[in-house]
Design a protein around this motif. Structure first.
Motif, mmCIF file in Angstrom:
data_model
loop_
_atom_site.group_PDB
_atom_site.id
_atom_site.type_symbol
_atom_site.label_atom_id
_atom_site.label_comp_id
_atom_site.label_asym_id
_atom_site.label_seq_id
_atom_site.Cartn_x
_atom_site.Cartn_y
_atom_site.Cartn_z
ATOM 1 N N ILE A 162 52.723 116.870 93.899
ATOM 2 C CA ILE A 162 52.092 115.555 93.747
ATOM 3 C C ILE A 162 50.734 115.761 93.092
ATOM 4 O O ILE A 162 49.842 116.371 93.676
ATOM 5 N N SER A 163 50.610 115.255 91.883
ATOM 6 C CA SER A 163 49.362 115.395 91.134
ATOM 7 C C SER A 163 48.326 114.386 91.621
ATOM 8 O O SER A 163 48.633 113.484 92.399
ATOM 9 N N ALA A 164 47.117 114.521 91.123
ATOM 10 C CA ALA A 164 46.054 113.568 91.458
ATOM 11 C C ALA A 164 46.429 112.160 90.980
ATOM 12 O O ALA A 164 46.195 111.173 91.688
ATOM 13 N N ALA A 165 47.046 112.064 89.811
ATOM 14 C CA ALA A 165 47.470 110.755 89.290
ATOM 15 C C ALA A 165 48.587 110.170 90.160
ATOM 16 O O ALA A 165 48.611 108.960 90.413
ATOM 17 N N ASP A 166 49.505 111.030 90.620
ATOM 18 C CA ASP A 166 50.560 110.569 91.531
ATOM 19 C C ASP A 166 49.938 110.026 92.816
ATOM 20 O O ASP A 166 50.338 108.986 93.326
ATOM 21 N N ARG A 167 48.961 110.731 93.345
ATOM 22 C CA ARG A 167 48.292 110.314 94.588
ATOM 23 C C ARG A 167 47.614 108.951 94.393
ATOM 24 O O ARG A 167 47.700 108.078 95.244
ATOM 25 N N GLN A 168 46.965 108.753 93.231
ATOM 26 C CA GLN A 168 46.339 107.455 92.942
ATOM 27 C C GLN A 168 47.400 106.354 92.867
ATOM 28 O O GLN A 168 47.197 105.250 93.366
ATOM 29 N N LEU A 169 48.530 106.667 92.250
ATOM 30 C CA LEU A 169 49.632 105.719 92.148
ATOM 31 C C LEU A 169 50.137 105.365 93.553
ATOM 32 O O LEU A 169 50.340 104.186 93.872
ATOM 33 N N LEU A 170 50.326 106.361 94.382
ATOM 34 C CA LEU A 170 50.789 106.127 95.747
ATOM 35 C C LEU A 170 49.784 105.294 96.545
ATOM 36 O O LEU A 170 50.169 104.423 97.330
ATOM 37 N N ASP A 171 48.499 105.532 96.329
ATOM 38 C CA ASP A 171 47.464 104.740 97.006
ATOM 39 C C ASP A 171 47.541 103.273 96.597
ATOM 40 O O ASP A 171 47.420 102.373 97.438
ATOM 41 N N LEU A 172 47.748 103.019 95.307
ATOM 42 C CA LEU A 172 47.873 101.637 94.827
ATOM 43 C C LEU A 172 49.118 100.970 95.412
ATOM 44 O O LEU A 172 49.083 99.800 95.800
ATOM 45 N N LEU A 173 50.211 101.710 95.492
ATOM 46 C CA LEU A 173 51.438 101.147 96.057
ATOM 47 C C LEU A 173 51.288 100.885 97.548
ATOM 48 O O LEU A 173 51.859 99.927 98.070
ATOM 49 N N ALA A 174 50.512 101.715 98.235
ATOM 50 C CA ALA A 174 50.263 101.480 99.659
ATOM 51 C C ALA A 174 49.469 100.193 99.858
ATOM 52 O O ALA A 174 49.654 99.473 100.834
ATOM 53 N N GLU A 175 48.602 99.902 98.904
ATOM 54 C CA GLU A 175 47.819 98.666 98.912
ATOM 55 C C GLU A 175 48.720 97.454 98.692
ATOM 56 O O GLU A 175 48.602 96.446 99.369
ATOM 57 N N ASN A 176 49.630 97.577 97.696
ATOM 58 C CA ASN A 176 50.515 96.482 97.327
ATOM 59 C C ASN A 176 51.735 97.062 96.629
ATOM 60 O O ASN A 176 51.707 97.334 95.426
ATOM 61 N N ALA A 177 52.820 97.231 97.376
ATOM 62 C CA ALA A 177 54.031 97.835 96.833
ATOM 63 C C ALA A 177 54.722 96.968 95.786
ATOM 64 O O ALA A 177 55.591 97.437 95.069
ATOM 65 N N ARG A 178 54.306 95.709 95.674
ATOM 66 C CA ARG A 178 54.909 94.803 94.686
ATOM 67 C C ARG A 178 54.083 94.693 93.413
ATOM 68 O O ARG A 178 54.384 93.877 92.544
ATOM 69 N N MET A 179 53.050 95.514 93.284
ATOM 70 C CA MET A 179 52.210 95.453 92.095
ATOM 71 C C MET A 179 53.063 95.801 90.874
ATOM 72 O O MET A 179 53.757 96.813 90.863
ATOM 73 N N PRO A 180 53.036 94.972 89.844
ATOM 74 C CA PRO A 180 53.835 95.240 88.646
ATOM 75 C C PRO A 180 53.431 96.566 87.983
ATOM 76 O O PRO A 180 52.267 96.976 88.041
ATOM 77 N N VAL A 181 54.397 97.202 87.346
ATOM 78 C CA VAL A 181 54.144 98.490 86.688
ATOM 79 C C VAL A 181 53.035 98.353 85.645
ATOM 80 O O VAL A 181 52.186 99.240 85.516
ATOM 81 N N ALA A 182 53.007 97.247 84.922
ATOM 82 C CA ALA A 182 51.968 97.045 83.904
ATOM 83 C C ALA A 182 50.574 97.045 84.539
ATOM 84 O O ALA A 182 49.631 97.626 83.994
ATOM 85 N N MET A 183 50.450 96.405 85.704
ATOM 86 C CA MET A 183 49.152 96.384 86.380
ATOM 87 C C MET A 183 48.797 97.762 86.932
ATOM 88 O O MET A 183 47.650 98.196 86.858
ATOM 89 N N LEU A 184 49.790 98.456 87.482
ATOM 90 C CA LEU A 184 49.560 99.830 87.947
ATOM 91 C C LEU A 184 49.040 100.684 86.795
ATOM 92 O O LEU A 184 48.085 101.449 86.950
ATOM 93 N N ALA A 185 49.674 100.529 85.643
ATOM 94 C CA ALA A 185 49.279 101.309 84.457
ATOM 95 C C ALA A 185 47.836 101.001 84.065
ATOM 96 O O ALA A 185 47.055 101.926 83.782
ATOM 97 N N ARG A 186 47.484 99.721 84.054
ATOM 98 C CA ARG A 186 46.094 99.350 83.717
ATOM 99 C C ARG A 186 45.106 99.950 84.710
ATOM 100 O O ARG A 186 44.079 100.491 84.318
ATOM 101 N N ARG A 187 45.418 99.852 85.997
ATOM 102 C CA ARG A 187 44.494 100.351 87.025
ATOM 103 C C ARG A 187 44.360 101.874 86.975
ATOM 104 O O ARG A 187 43.319 102.419 87.333
ATOM 105 N N LEU A 188 45.422 102.555 86.544
ATOM 106 C CA LEU A 188 45.400 104.017 86.470
ATOM 107 C C LEU A 188 44.969 104.546 85.099
ATOM 108 O O LEU A 188 44.841 105.749 84.915
ATOM 109 N N HIS A 189 44.797 103.639 84.131
ATOM 110 C CA HIS A 189 44.463 104.019 82.748
ATOM 111 C C HIS A 189 45.530 104.948 82.168
ATOM 112 O O HIS A 189 45.222 105.949 81.515
#
Length: 144
Positions: free
Chosen positions: A4-31
């Motif tokens: 699990i990379s640092a980027a994976d961990r950030q992705l998992l943190d965002l999903l823990a916040e809101n598992a329904r967050m659209p992929v496009a928004m996840l991408a924007r938040r993660l750059h």
């Protein structure tokens, strides 16, 4: 085992916040690109890192639900049977093995104090349970 990379961990943190967050928004938040995020999600799901998605209820939706932690001391070799017995109780939301003077911590949820009391009594009467100590949860200050 999946790394699990640092980027994976950030992705998992965002999903823990809101598992329904659209992929496009996840991408924007993660750059990251949408394609990269989608590929990471698929890899994390396929490897079992993401075992599933769930629902977290609001305080308003859980109004009236009484929760408690029950610390449990077991007799020798009673863990498998007590775990099965606790799994059969709908009010047991989670069960954790712990170190220290207790063997398990059960997280319970019931519709009333009297219902919670009845479940705690049932737990105390299970074969293999030697002692319990209960604490009713008054409020949750942090829930991630």
């Amino acid at each position: 085992m999946t790394t699990i990379s640092a980027a994976d961990r950030q992705l998992l943190d965002l999903l823990a916040e809101n598992a329904r967050m659209p992929v496009a928004m996840l991408a924007r938040r993660l750059h990251l690109s949408r394609t990269t995020v989608q590929a990471r999600l698929e890899r994390l799901e396929a490897s079992g890192v993401i075992a599933g998605y769930g629902v977290r209820l609001s305080e308003e939706a859980e109004h009236g639900i009484v929760k408690a932690h029950v610390l449990i001391t077991l007799a020798t070799k009673a863990l498998p049977q007590v775990t099965r017995d606790l799994d059969a109780l709908r009010e047991v939301r989670a069960l954790h093995s712990v170190s220290g003077s207790f063997d398990l911590i059960a997280i319970l949820a019931a519709p009333s104090i009297s219902a919670l009391d009845a479940v705690i009594d049932r737990i105390g009467s299970l074969d293999g349970v030697e002692k319990t100590l209960s604490s009713i949860i008054l409020s949750t200050r942090i829930d991630r």
